[in-house]
Motif scaffolding. Structure first.
Motif, PDB file in Angstrom:
ATOM      1  N   LYS A   1     -14.938  42.797 -23.650  1.00  0.00           N
ATOM      2  CA  LYS A   1     -14.300  43.287 -22.438  1.00  0.00           C
ATOM      3  C   LYS A   1     -13.079  42.443 -22.150  1.00  0.00           C
ATOM      4  CE  LYS A   1     -15.082  44.116 -17.505  1.00  0.00           C
ATOM      5  NZ  LYS A   1     -16.015  43.986 -16.394  1.00  0.00           N
ATOM      6  N   PRO A   2     -11.891  43.038 -21.990  1.00  0.00           N
ATOM      7  CA  PRO A   2     -10.688  42.264 -21.781  1.00  0.00           C
ATOM      8  C   PRO A   2     -10.722  41.555 -20.450  1.00  0.00           C
ATOM      9  CG  PRO A   2     -10.246  44.597 -21.488  1.00  0.00           C
ATOM     10  CD  PRO A   2     -11.629  44.479 -21.990  1.00  0.00           C
ATOM     11  N   SER A   3     -10.138  40.381 -20.441  1.00  0.00           N
ATOM     12  CA  SER A   3     -10.115  39.592 -19.211  1.00  0.00           C
ATOM     13  C   SER A   3      -9.126  40.175 -18.235  1.00  0.00           C
ATOM     14  CB  SER A   3      -9.716  38.139 -19.530  1.00  0.00           C
ATOM     15  OG  SER A   3      -9.543  37.425 -18.342  1.00  0.00           O
ATOM     16  N   ALA A   4      -9.510  40.159 -16.951  1.00  0.00           N
ATOM     17  CA  ALA A   4      -8.631  40.691 -15.920  1.00  0.00           C
ATOM     18  C   ALA A   4      -7.635  39.654 -15.439  1.00  0.00           C
ATOM     19  CB  ALA A   4      -9.464  41.205 -14.733  1.00  0.00           C
ATOM     20  N   SER A   5      -7.763  38.401 -15.906  1.00  0.00           N
ATOM     21  CA  SER A   5      -6.882  37.338 -15.459  1.00  0.00           C
ATOM     22  C   SER A   5      -5.486  37.541 -16.038  1.00  0.00           C
ATOM     23  CB  SER A   5      -7.428  35.978 -15.899  1.00  0.00           C
ATOM     24  OG  SER A   5      -8.725  35.777 -15.367  1.00  0.00           O
ATOM     25  N   VAL A   6      -4.509  37.294 -15.192  1.00  0.00           N
ATOM     26  CA  VAL A   6      -3.125  37.377 -15.627  1.00  0.00           C
ATOM     27  C   VAL A   6      -2.702  35.987 -16.079  1.00  0.00           C
ATOM     28  CG1 VAL A   6      -0.774  37.909 -14.939  1.00  0.00           C
ATOM     29  CG2 VAL A   6      -2.668  39.278 -14.045  1.00  0.00           C
ATOM     30  N   VAL A   7      -2.349  35.874 -17.338  1.00  0.00           N
ATOM     31  CA  VAL A   7      -1.995  34.578 -17.918  1.00  0.00           C
ATOM     32  C   VAL A   7      -0.598  34.680 -18.504  1.00  0.00           C
ATOM     33  CG1 VAL A   7      -2.663  32.788 -19.556  1.00  0.00           C
ATOM     34  CG2 VAL A   7      -4.425  34.186 -18.477  1.00  0.00           C
ATOM     35  N   ARG A   8       0.224  33.709 -18.215  1.00  0.00           N
ATOM     36  CA  ARG A   8       1.566  33.678 -18.793  1.00  0.00           C
ATOM     37  C   ARG A   8       1.560  32.775 -20.027  1.00  0.00           C
ATOM     38  NH1 ARG A   8       1.972  30.752 -13.958  1.00  0.00           N
ATOM     39  NH2 ARG A   8       2.181  28.480 -14.263  1.00  0.00           N
ATOM     40  N   PRO A   9       2.450  33.046 -20.982  1.00  0.00           N
ATOM     41  CA  PRO A   9       2.552  32.157 -22.154  1.00  0.00           C
ATOM     42  C   PRO A   9       2.915  30.744 -21.723  1.00  0.00           C
ATOM     43  CG  PRO A   9       3.735  34.218 -22.525  1.00  0.00           C
ATOM     44  CD  PRO A   9       3.361  34.198 -21.076  1.00  0.00           C
ATOM     45  N   VAL A  10       2.469  29.766 -22.510  1.00  0.00           N
ATOM     46  CA  VAL A  10       2.711  28.362 -22.195  1.00  0.00           C
ATOM     47  C   VAL A  10       3.516  27.742 -23.334  1.00  0.00           C
ATOM     48  CG1 VAL A  10       1.682  26.131 -21.640  1.00  0.00           C
ATOM     49  CG2 VAL A  10       0.539  28.251 -20.929  1.00  0.00           C
ATOM     50  N   LEU A  11       4.654  27.121 -22.990  1.00  0.00           N
ATOM     51  CA  LEU A  11       5.512  26.474 -23.973  1.00  0.00           C
ATOM     52  C   LEU A  11       5.361  24.962 -23.876  1.00  0.00           C
ATOM     53  CD1 LEU A  11       8.786  28.563 -23.572  1.00  0.00           C
ATOM     54  CD2 LEU A  11       7.222  28.606 -25.506  1.00  0.00           C
TER      55      LEU A  11
ATOM     56  N   HIS B   1       4.469  25.697 -30.924  1.00  0.00           N
ATOM     57  CA  HIS B   1       4.859  25.160 -29.623  1.00  0.00           C
ATOM     58  C   HIS B   1       4.644  26.154 -28.484  1.00  0.00           C
ATOM     59  CE1 HIS B   1       6.544  21.646 -31.542  1.00  0.00           C
ATOM     60  NE2 HIS B   1       7.316  22.393 -32.309  1.00  0.00           N
ATOM     61  N   VAL B   2       3.917  27.229 -28.733  1.00  0.00           N
ATOM     62  CA  VAL B   2       3.655  28.213 -27.681  1.00  0.00           C
ATOM     63  C   VAL B   2       2.220  28.708 -27.798  1.00  0.00           C
ATOM     64  CG1 VAL B   2       4.499  30.142 -29.079  1.00  0.00           C
ATOM     65  CG2 VAL B   2       4.465  30.356 -26.600  1.00  0.00           C
ATOM     66  N   VAL B   3       1.605  28.968 -26.650  1.00  0.00           N
ATOM     67  CA  VAL B   3       0.265  29.555 -26.598  1.00  0.00           C
ATOM     68  C   VAL B   3       0.375  30.868 -25.834  1.00  0.00           C
ATOM     69  CG1 VAL B   3      -2.100  29.316 -25.756  1.00  0.00           C
ATOM     70  CG2 VAL B   3      -0.890  27.321 -26.668  1.00  0.00           C
ATOM     71  N   HIS B   4       0.042  31.967 -26.508  1.00  0.00           N
ATOM     72  CA  HIS B   4       0.069  33.284 -25.894  1.00  0.00           C
ATOM     73  C   HIS B   4      -1.340  33.649 -25.407  1.00  0.00           C
ATOM     74  CE1 HIS B   4       4.193  34.216 -27.015  1.00  0.00           C
ATOM     75  NE2 HIS B   4       3.933  33.801 -28.236  1.00  0.00           N
ATOM     76  N   PRO B   5      -1.433  34.508 -24.396  1.00  0.00           N
ATOM     77  CA  PRO B   5      -2.762  34.905 -23.900  1.00  0.00           C
ATOM     78  C   PRO B   5      -3.660  35.472 -24.989  1.00  0.00           C
ATOM     79  CG  PRO B   5      -1.064  35.618 -22.369  1.00  0.00           C
ATOM     80  CD  PRO B   5      -0.352  35.076 -23.573  1.00  0.00           C
TER      81      PRO B   5
ATOM     82  N   PHE C   1       3.203  18.796 -14.154  1.00  0.00           N
ATOM     83  CA  PHE C   1       2.483  20.064 -14.278  1.00  0.00           C
ATOM     84  C   PHE C   1       2.744  20.784 -15.605  1.00  0.00           C
ATOM     85  CE2 PHE C   1       1.311  21.261  -9.625  1.00  0.00           C
ATOM     86  CZ  PHE C   1       0.407  20.220  -9.635  1.00  0.00           C
ATOM     87  N   PRO C   2       3.992  20.880 -16.102  1.00  0.00           N
ATOM     88  CA  PRO C   2       4.178  21.545 -17.406  1.00  0.00           C
ATOM     89  C   PRO C   2       3.407  20.871 -18.532  1.00  0.00           C
ATOM     90  CG  PRO C   2       6.276  21.353 -16.257  1.00  0.00           C
ATOM     91  CD  PRO C   2       5.292  20.537 -15.476  1.00  0.00           C
ATOM     92  N   ARG C   3       3.317  19.545 -18.506  1.00  0.00           N
ATOM     93  CA  ARG C   3       2.565  18.841 -19.549  1.00  0.00           C
ATOM     94  C   ARG C   3       1.063  19.054 -19.376  1.00  0.00           C
ATOM     95  NH1 ARG C   3       7.119  15.902 -18.516  1.00  0.00           N
ATOM     96  NH2 ARG C   3       8.320  15.288 -20.355  1.00  0.00           N
ATOM     97  N   GLN C   4       0.615  19.096 -18.115  1.00  0.00           N
ATOM     98  CA  GLN C   4      -0.792  19.408 -17.865  1.00  0.00           C
ATOM     99  C   GLN C   4      -1.121  20.809 -18.371  1.00  0.00           C
ATOM    100  OE1 GLN C   4      -3.448  17.988 -16.686  1.00  0.00           O
ATOM    101  NE2 GLN C   4      -2.876  16.185 -15.505  1.00  0.00           N
TER     102      GLN C   4
ATOM    103  N   LEU D   1      10.234  33.024 -27.648  1.00  0.00           N
ATOM    104  CA  LEU D   1       8.815  32.675 -27.765  1.00  0.00           C
ATOM    105  C   LEU D   1       8.031  33.182 -26.561  1.00  0.00           C
ATOM    106  CD1 LEU D   1       8.994  29.030 -29.143  1.00  0.00           C
ATOM    107  CD2 LEU D   1       8.188  31.042 -30.356  1.00  0.00           C
ATOM    108  N   ALA D   2       8.638  33.111 -25.377  1.00  0.00           N
ATOM    109  CA  ALA D   2       7.950  33.568 -24.165  1.00  0.00           C
ATOM    110  C   ALA D   2       7.806  35.087 -24.133  1.00  0.00           C
ATOM    111  CB  ALA D   2       8.695  33.087 -22.922  1.00  0.00           C
TER     112      ALA D   2
END
Length: 324
Positions: free
Chosen positions: A6-16, A139-143, A184-187, A30-31
């Motif tokens: 079941k797909p997650s309903a959470s909205v997640v943005r890519p992280v660089l 260097h990027v994490v996509h949902p 925060f970006p590093r976290q 990348l984003a």
């Protein structure tokens, strides 16, 4: 940990990765993975449509130019005063004009060649961009890189950080705003990278568990799931610390709004004093104003405590990065 279908309903943005040495164009690409998709291909194939469209026409023009060279439609000695002579001369002129136009086939061939060269160069440039983006994918994490439980955790972390950055006490620098903006970006990257590694192993183990018929292998995979759960719990503690910080900031925001409102009311104390002086004794008016001022002092003290709690929560949340 198994991944739910079941797909997650959470909205997640890519992280660089904030510390990666990437150009602004690469970061934007990348984003938004829709901007650059596909695989590098031989650049020469890009010229095929132009060759198919213009090559046959140039070849036909070259052959016809050679064939019409020196063709005589009418006898030059024919009497031009007769209808046949006039018609023959006109046909000859038309044939000569056609031959002249067909003789321009080398120019058309040059245009086709330039167009093909441009298409090949453009495809080669696109290939380089694809290779650069492929190298920068680390260097990027996509949902879609995350399992559902990992995606939910990242969404919680992003909501907490967004709530802090959007708060009034942050915008008006009651908190350590520069530290939040820098940390925060590093976290976020540390959390996203850990969740990506977790998701990669979890998906691999889940697939192996579905395919195996061996009880020994299934038992080993089950023990690995326990390790994965422990890893995920560690990341969840970091996210919980960020959420605690965001909660304290929200409390400070509420107290801050009360302080502002009471300050606004207290600013009208002179008008209120004049009004009370007309309807009651001066002592009563002064007592009313003093009570209002006392309420402002109480709320201000409460705000100060909430703000101090928020700062302590910030320290706890941000120090986890160094401990991780």
């Amino acid at each position: 940990m198994t991944e739910s279908k079941k797909p997650s309903a959470s909205v997640v943005r890519p992280v660089l990765d904030p510390d990666a040495e990437l150009s602004d164009e690469t970061r934007k690409a990348l984003a938004d993975p829709r901007r650059n998709v596909g695989r590098p291909a031989n650049p020469l194939w890009a010229a095929v449509p132009a060759l198919k469209g213009g090559g046959p026409g140039v070849a036909v023009a070259a052959v016809l130019s050679w064939w019409t060279d020196g063709v005589k439609i009418a006898d030059s000695s024919a009497d031009s005063s007769t209808l046949v002579g006039v018609l023959g001369q006109k046909l000859q002129k038309a044939g000569d004009l056609v031959h002249t136009l067909l003789a321009l086939w080398p120019l058309a061939a040059g245009v086709v060649a330039l167009l093909c060269a441009g298409l090949v160069a453009d495809r080669a440039l696109y290939n380089r961009q694809l290779r650069r983006l492929a190298a920068a994918q680390q260097h990027v994490v996509h949902p879609e890189d995350l399992t559902d439980d990992a995606r939910d955790l990242l969404a919680r972390a992003q909501r907490a950080m967004t709530a802090v950055l959007d708060s009034k006490v942050h915008r008006e620098h009651w908190l350590d705003a520069p530290r939040n903006v820098a940390a925060f970006p590093r976290q976020e990257w540390a959390i996203a990278r850990g969740l990506r590694d977790y998701s990669r192993v979890a998906r691999k183990d889940h697939g192996a568990l579905l395919e195996t018929d061996s009880s020994a292998v299934a038992e080993l995979l089950t023990s690995r799931r326990g390790v994965l759960a422990t890893s995920l719990h560690g990341i969840e503690r970091r996210v919980a610390a960020l959420e605690a910080y965001a909660s304290q900031v929200a409390e400070a925001d509420a107290r801050f709004a009360e302080v502002r409102e009471i300050e606004r009311l207290a600013a009208g104390g002179d008008e209120l004093l004049d009004l009370l002086a007309r309807t009651a004794a001066d002592d009563l008016a002064v007592a009313e104003i003093a009570a209002l001022t006392g309420e402002a002092a109480v709320v201000t003290a409460t705000f100060s405590k909430a703000l101090e709690s928020a700062k302590q929560a910030a320290s706890a949340a941000l120090q986890l990065q160094g401990a991780a």
